[in-house]
Design a protein around this motif. Structure first.
Motif, PDB file in Angstrom:
ATOM      1  N   PRO A   1      -2.219   1.889 -12.830  1.00  0.00           N
ATOM      2  CA  PRO A   1      -1.114   1.893 -13.784  1.00  0.00           C
ATOM      3  C   PRO A   1      -0.002   2.853 -13.359  1.00  0.00           C
ATOM      4  CG  PRO A   1      -2.949   3.161 -14.665  1.00  0.00           C
ATOM      5  CD  PRO A   1      -3.406   2.559 -13.353  1.00  0.00           C
ATOM      6  N   ILE A   2       1.208   2.477 -13.733  1.00  0.00           N
ATOM      7  CA  ILE A   2       2.401   3.268 -13.436  1.00  0.00           C
ATOM      8  C   ILE A   2       2.778   4.025 -14.679  1.00  0.00           C
ATOM      9  CG2 ILE A   2       4.830   3.149 -12.761  1.00  0.00           C
ATOM     10  CD1 ILE A   2       4.089   0.403 -11.415  1.00  0.00           C
TER      11      ILE A   2
ATOM     12  N   GLY B   1       2.055   7.081  -6.540  1.00  0.00           N
ATOM     13  CA  GLY B   1       0.925   7.926  -6.902  1.00  0.00           C
ATOM     14  C   GLY B   1      -0.127   7.190  -7.707  1.00  0.00           C
ATOM     15  N   THR B   2      -0.323   5.914  -7.395  1.00  0.00           N
ATOM     16  CA  THR B   2      -1.288   5.108  -8.129  1.00  0.00           C
ATOM     17  C   THR B   2      -2.116   4.291  -7.157  1.00  0.00           C
ATOM     18  OG1 THR B   2      -1.540   3.691 -10.079  1.00  0.00           O
ATOM     19  CG2 THR B   2       0.245   3.136  -8.551  1.00  0.00           C
ATOM     20  N   THR B   3      -2.962   3.423  -7.678  1.00  0.00           N
ATOM     21  CA  THR B   3      -3.867   2.648  -6.842  1.00  0.00           C
ATOM     22  C   THR B   3      -3.366   1.228  -6.626  1.00  0.00           C
ATOM     23  OG1 THR B   3      -5.163   1.937  -8.755  1.00  0.00           O
ATOM     24  CG2 THR B   3      -5.849   3.971  -7.665  1.00  0.00           C
TER      25      THR B   3
ATOM     26  N   HIS C   1       0.841  -1.203   0.000  1.00  0.00           N
ATOM     27  CA  HIS C   1       0.000   0.000   0.000  1.00  0.00           C
ATOM     28  C   HIS C   1       0.878   1.256   0.000  1.00  0.00           C
ATOM     29  CE1 HIS C   1      -4.155  -1.391   0.177  1.00  0.00           C
ATOM     30  NE2 HIS C   1      -3.704  -2.431   0.844  1.00  0.00           N
ATOM     31  N   ALA C   2       1.942   1.258   0.806  1.00  0.00           N
ATOM     32  CA  ALA C   2       2.861   2.408   0.835  1.00  0.00           C
ATOM     33  C   ALA C   2       3.549   2.575  -0.517  1.00  0.00           C
ATOM     34  CB  ALA C   2       3.890   2.229   1.946  1.00  0.00           C
TER      35      ALA C   2
END
Length: 172
Positions: A167-168, A139-141, A132-133
């Protein structure tokens, strides 16, 4: 709380891809973490030899401190899969796991992946928090979906849902 080992904030870590000669070191590191499922030494030799570009060693003063073992799934060319991530007990709790994931994602073999995936036992709070971190840092899900069920394992084993990070954004 007494900390008996060096902290990540006071240590200088180097990160590098695994080399064929690192197979035994990967096996020893997994064993020394005390938290990861230890597999055959041959498997770690294969990972270091055939997938070394998608495996990472963290070292402090030339000595192993942690690892990320992963690969690029052939059926998912936009994904990089984290199979095992571990930090030696002396270095836990100081951000090394997150630093390793960032260095692993930046390896030449992984840096163009649009998704980072992993399977994690829902009861593994430390790994859940780490991923999660990592998603937050990118900056994504992070999405969770069913993947491996207990019935798929030949021995008693908890379910391992798939974590999808992305997505990255691809580097320019």
């Amino acid at each position: 709380m007494t900390h008996t080992g060096p902290s990540a904030s006071t240590c200088s870590f180097s990160f590098r891809s695994a080399r064929p000669a690192d197979g035994a070191a990967l096996w020893r590191l997994v064993q020394a973490t005390g938290t990861l499922e230890l597999n055959s030494p041959y498997l770690y030799l294969l990972m270091a030899t055939d997938f070394g570009g998608t495996c990472l060693l963290a070292e402090q003063d030339g000595e192993p401190a942690g690892l990320v073992i992963g690969y690029r799934p052939p059926s998912e060319p936009d994904a990089a899969f984290v199979w095992q991530i571990g930090v030696l007990p002396a270095y836990r709790g100081h951000g090394l796991g997150l630093a390793m994931l960032q260095a692993w994602q930046a390896l030449p073999a992984n840096r163009h992946a649009r998704w980072v995936t992993a399977t994690v036992d829902p009861d593994n709070a430390a790994s859940q928090a780490l991923f999660h971190a990592f998603a937050q840092r990118l900056g994504t899900t992070l999405k969770v979906q069913p993947h491996f069920t207990p019935e798929q394992f030949p021995v008693p084993h908890p379910a391992e849902p798939l974590l999808l990070i992305g997505p990255i954004s691809r580097p320019q």
